[in-house]
Design an enzyme around this catalytic site. Structure first.
Site, PDB file in Angstrom:
ATOM      1  N   ASP A   1      19.298  45.886  29.665  1.00  0.00           N
ATOM      2  CA  ASP A   1      20.609  45.240  29.517  1.00  0.00           C
ATOM      3  C   ASP A   1      20.569  44.276  28.341  1.00  0.00           C
ATOM      4  O   ASP A   1      20.943  43.106  28.458  1.00  0.00           O
ATOM      5  CB  ASP A   1      21.017  44.517  30.794  1.00  0.00           C
ATOM      6  CG  ASP A   1      22.518  44.218  30.826  1.00  0.00           C
ATOM      7  OD1 ASP A   1      23.265  44.838  30.034  1.00  0.00           O
ATOM      8  OD2 ASP A   1      22.943  43.379  31.638  1.00  0.00           O
TER       9      ASP A   1
ATOM     10  N   PHE B   1      27.470  38.303  39.664  1.00  0.00           N
ATOM     11  CA  PHE B   1      26.038  38.079  39.843  1.00  0.00           C
ATOM     12  C   PHE B   1      25.762  36.854  40.699  1.00  0.00           C
ATOM     13  O   PHE B   1      24.699  36.713  41.287  1.00  0.00           O
ATOM     14  CB  PHE B   1      25.362  37.885  38.481  1.00  0.00           C
ATOM     15  CG  PHE B   1      25.978  36.768  37.677  1.00  0.00           C
ATOM     16  CD1 PHE B   1      25.600  35.455  37.878  1.00  0.00           C
ATOM     17  CD2 PHE B   1      26.958  37.053  36.741  1.00  0.00           C
ATOM     18  CE1 PHE B   1      26.188  34.431  37.147  1.00  0.00           C
ATOM     19  CE2 PHE B   1      27.551  36.035  36.011  1.00  0.00           C
ATOM     20  CZ  PHE B   1      27.160  34.718  36.212  1.00  0.00           C
ATOM     21  N   GLY B   2      26.688  35.915  40.752  1.00  0.00           N
ATOM     22  CA  GLY B   2      26.472  34.664  41.456  1.00  0.00           C
ATOM     23  C   GLY B   2      27.062  33.512  40.662  1.00  0.00           C
ATOM     24  O   GLY B   2      27.932  33.694  39.809  1.00  0.00           O
TER      25      GLY B   2
ATOM     26  N   GLY C   1      28.715  28.725  34.887  1.00  0.00           N
ATOM     27  CA  GLY C   1      29.370  30.027  34.881  1.00  0.00           C
ATOM     28  C   GLY C   1      29.375  30.622  36.266  1.00  0.00           C
ATOM     29  O   GLY C   1      28.718  30.141  37.184  1.00  0.00           O
TER      30      GLY C   1
ATOM     31  N   GLY D   1      30.358  34.676  38.381  1.00  0.00           N
ATOM     32  CA  GLY D   1      30.720  36.076  38.249  1.00  0.00           C
ATOM     33  C   GLY D   1      30.189  36.858  39.422  1.00  0.00           C
ATOM     34  O   GLY D   1      29.800  36.296  40.448  1.00  0.00           O
TER      35      GLY D   1
END
Length: 580
Positions: free
Chosen positions: A155, A36-37, A32, A34
Site C-alpha cells: 500500500d 481504519f480507526g 484523523g 476513518g
C-alpha cells in the site's frame, strides 16, 4: 500449575510487557479518523514524549481482534529501521461499568508531524529538488530494508509516508503488508519472479501498478516500486499523477503516460486475466517525458525505471539508490537541513484544501482488505448513467429509477453465519430487482463479473476462516448500453462470501454466450436445450446468466447458474437498505 505473578500498574490492573494503560497518556487532540480507526496526538505521562495513538476499531466484538491489525502489529514488532515507523507498545483502555465490554486497544508510535500527502496539499510548502532527493533516498532505504527482509508493503502511497520536523521519513501503515516467499531482490535483477499466487486486492488505486490492474497474481516487490514512482512524480507535480476514477480509467491513464503495453515492453500482458478490457485502447507511445519536461534528464530517467511496464525489469530499491540521479547536482539535502512546517495531518489537510481549492477525490477503489468497518455511502445511479445510455433507453430507465431510489456503493467486512445468509439474500434481491428492471425496459443480455480467485487468495493468506466474510466489496455500475433499446449491461460484482467452511458462494466471471447464441436468439430459434449444452461446458469461473420468464424451467438447470426472472413483481424494492 504455578501461575507467574503479574506486575500491576498504579491502578491495580495487570501490566504486560509491551502493553500499558491508556491512562498513562494525556490526549492532546485528534489527528484523523476513518474506517481504519482513530488517531490521536498524546503525551506520555512517564517520560513526557509526544506519541501517536491509533485506536483499533473492534467492529464486532464477538469476532475478536481484527486480523489486519494483528498483521500490522506482528510486522512492526519484527522490524527495526530508521525509515520504518516504530511500534513502541500497545495501550489498553479498559471498559467502564460492569466490565462485560471488551477493552479498547491502541497502537503507540512516535509522533510524526506530517504525512507526505499532507505536506503536498499545503499551499505554503514547495519542495526543492535537494529535498525531494532526501525524501526519496529515505523511502528507498526503507523499502530496501523491507524487501531485503522479504516483506511486501502493498500500500505504497504518499499518505502512508510520515515525515518529522527533523526531516526523517518513515514508512507507515502495514495493514496490507505480508511476508514474501521469494528470495530478496538482487542488484541488476529487478524484482525477480514470484512462484506463488497472492491476492490482487491490494494497493490504493492511484498507486496500483498495471500488472495488478490486469490481475497478475504472481507479483513481486516491483508493485511497491511502482508506488515509489507515483510518489516521486507526485512530489514534482504537487498532486497525484495517476488519479483514476475507476480501474479501467486508471489503466487508461497509466498507458497514456508510459505507453501502451506490447509483448516487447510488457511480456505476457496479453495472457493476463484482465487484459480483455484494455486491448481496444489503441496504441499510444506515452507522454511521460512531455509531462515531466521541466525536470532534469536524470530525474526523468529514474521515473521511467520506476514506472516501467515490465515488472520483471522495473528497478528495485537497491539499484534505485545507486541511480545517477542522486549523485548529480543538486545533491540530496541531509534530513537535519530540511525546513520544518506546520503540522500536516488529516484534519489539517481539510483546511489546506479550502485554501488550495478542489483536489482529486479520495481513491474509490482503495485497498479493499484494509477496510475495518462497515461503510455505506449513497451512490446515485442517475449520475453514473449520464452519457452512457442510448437516449431512448436512458429516458425510460431514469424514469423507473426515479421511482425506486438509488443504488449503494458499499465497503463491508463482517463475519457470522447468520449474517451471511441475510446478507446474501438481500444482495441477491437487490441485484434481481435491478436486473429485472433493466430487462423489463429493454436489456436482453446481462453480464455479471465476479472474481472468485481473488477471494480465495484472501482466504488462503490467513488460513482457514470458517464462517467468515473476511473482506468483501460490492460495486454495482452500469455501462456499455448499446443502441436501439437492446442492451448488454455489465454489472461488475466482487463479493467474497464463505457460506460455510467448505462452500464458497459461486459466481460468474464472464458470460460465455457467443455470437452464434446471440444470433439464434435474434432469429427466435434459441432453445433451452441449446442453453443447457452451453452450461454443461462451463467451468466454475464461467457461469451463464440466463434471462427468462419460465422460472420453473430455469430452476431445473445448473444450480450455480444465476436465475434472472423477468417478472414485474420483482421490480419493487431496488433500494438496498441494510442495518449493521
Amino acid at each position: 500449575m504455578a501461575i507467574a505473578s503479574l506486575e500491576r500498574d498504579d491502578h491495580g490492573n495487570p501490566r504486560f510487557r509491551g502493553c500499558t494503560s491508556i491512562r498513562d497518556f494525556e490526549f492532546l487532540g485528534k489527528l484523523g479518523e476513518g474506517t481504519f480507526g482513530e488517531v490521536y496526538k498524546a503525551r506520555s505521562k512517564k517520560d513526557g514524549s509526544i506519541v501517536a495513538l491509533k485506536k483499533i476499531l473492534m467492529h464486532n466484538e464477538k469476532d475478536g481482534f481484527p486480523i489486519t491489525a494483528l498483521r500490522e502489529i506482528k510486522l512492526l514488532k519484527m522490524l527495526s529501521h530508521r525509515n520504518i515507523l516504530q511500534l513502541k507498545e500497545m495501550a489498553v483502555e479498559r471498559s467502564k461499568g460492569d466490565g462485560r465490554k471488551k477493552p479498547s486497544m491502541y497502537m503507540v508510535t512516535p509522533y510524526m508531524e506530517h504525512d507526505l500527502s499532507g505536506l503536498l496539499e499545503n499551499p505554503a510548502v514547495n519542495f526543492t529538488e535537494p529535498q525531494i532527493k532526501c525524501y526519496m533516498l529515505q523511502l528507498l532505504e526503507g523499502l530496501k530494508y523491507l524487501h531485503g527482509n522479504r516483506i511486501l508493503h502493498r500500500d505504497m502511497k504518499a499518505a502512508n509516508l510520515l515525515i518529522s520536523n527533523n526531516g526523517v521519513l518513515q514508512i507507515a501503515d502495514f495493514g496490507l503488508a505480508r511476508p514474501y516467499d521469494e528470495p530478496p531482490p538482487e542488484p541488476g535483477k529487478g524484482g525477480g519472479e514470484a512462484k506463488r499466487d497472492y491476492t490482487t486486492l491490494v494497493v490504493t488505486r492511484w498507486y496500483r501498478p498495471p500488472e495488478l490492474l490486469l490481475q497478475l497474481r504472481r507479483y513481486t516487490t516491483a508493485i511497491d516500486m511502482w508506488g515509489v514512482g507515483c510518489v516521486f512524480g507526485e512530489m514534482f507535480k504537487g498532486k497525484p499523477i495517476l488519479a483514476g476514477s475507476s480501474d479501467l480509467n486508471q489503466t487508461q491513464l497509466i498507458f497514456n503516460l508510459v505507453g501502451t503495453p506490447t509483448e516487447e515492453n510488457m511480456p505476457g500482458w496479453s495472457s493476463l486475466p484482465g487484459c480483455e478490457g484494455v486491448k481496444s485502447f489503441g496504441y499510444k507511445p506515452g507522454s511521460l517525458r512531455e509531462v515531466f519536461k521541466d525536470q532534469n534528464p536524470m530525474a526523468i530517467s529514474l521515473l521511467e525505471e520506476l514506472l516501467k511496464l515490465d515488472w520483471r525489469k522495473r528497478i528495485n530499491a537497491i539499484d534505485a539508490i545507486n541511480h545517477p540521479y542522486f549523485s548529480s547536482p543538486p545533491f540530496p539535502a541531509r534530513p537535519g537541513e530540511l525546513p520544518s512546517f506546520e503540522d500536516s495531518h488529516e484534519f489539517d489537510r481539510r483546511r489546506f484544501r479550502g485554501q488550495r481549492g478542489a483536489i482529486p477525490p479520495a481513491p474509490a477503489g482503495g485497498s479493499v482488505d484494509q477496510q475495518q468497518t462497515t461503510e455505506i455511502a449513497v451512490f446515485p445511479v442517475l449520475h453514473a448513467l449520464a452519457g452512457s445510455l442510448h437516449t431512448g433507453f436512458k429516458t425510460i430507465l431514469q424514469s423507473a429509477l426515479l421511482k425506486t431510489g438509488m443504488l449503494y456503493h458499499m465497503d463491508l467486512q463482517t463475519r457470522g453465519s447468520r449474517f451471511q445468509a441475510s446478507l446474501v439474500q438481500k444482495i441477491a434481491a437487490c441485484l434481481l430487482n435491478l436486473l429485472c428492471l433493466l430487462i423489463h425496459h429493454g436489456a436482453w443480455v446481462i453480464q455479471i463479473g465476479r472474481h472468485v480467485r481473488e477471494v480465495n487468495a484472501i482466504i488462503s493468506e490467513d488460513g482457514p476462516m470458517g464462517n467468515w466474510i473476511h473482506t468483501s466489496r460490492l460495486t454495482v455500475t452500469l455501462v456499455d448500453i448499446l443502441e436501439k433499446g437492446k442492451a448488454i449491461v455489465r454489472v461488475p460484482l466482487l463479493i467474497g462470501v464463505i457460506w460455510n467452511s467448505n462452500t464458497l458462494m459461486k459466481g460468474i466471471n464472464r458470460v460465455i454466450l457467443g455470437t452464434d447464441v446471440l444470433q439464434e436468439r435474434e432469429a427466435g430459434v434459441l432453445t433451452f436445450e441449446r442453453l443447457e449444452q452451453r452450461i454443461e461446458h462451463c467451468t466454475d469461473d464461467d457461469k451463464l446468466v440466463l434471462v427468462s420468464t419460465d422460472a420453473e424451467r430455469l430452476r431445473q438447470m445448473n444450480p450455480v447458474t444465476l436465475l434472472v426472472l423477468n417478472d414485474s413483481k420483482f421490480i419493487t424494492h431496488l433500494l438496498l437498505s441494510m442495518t449493521y
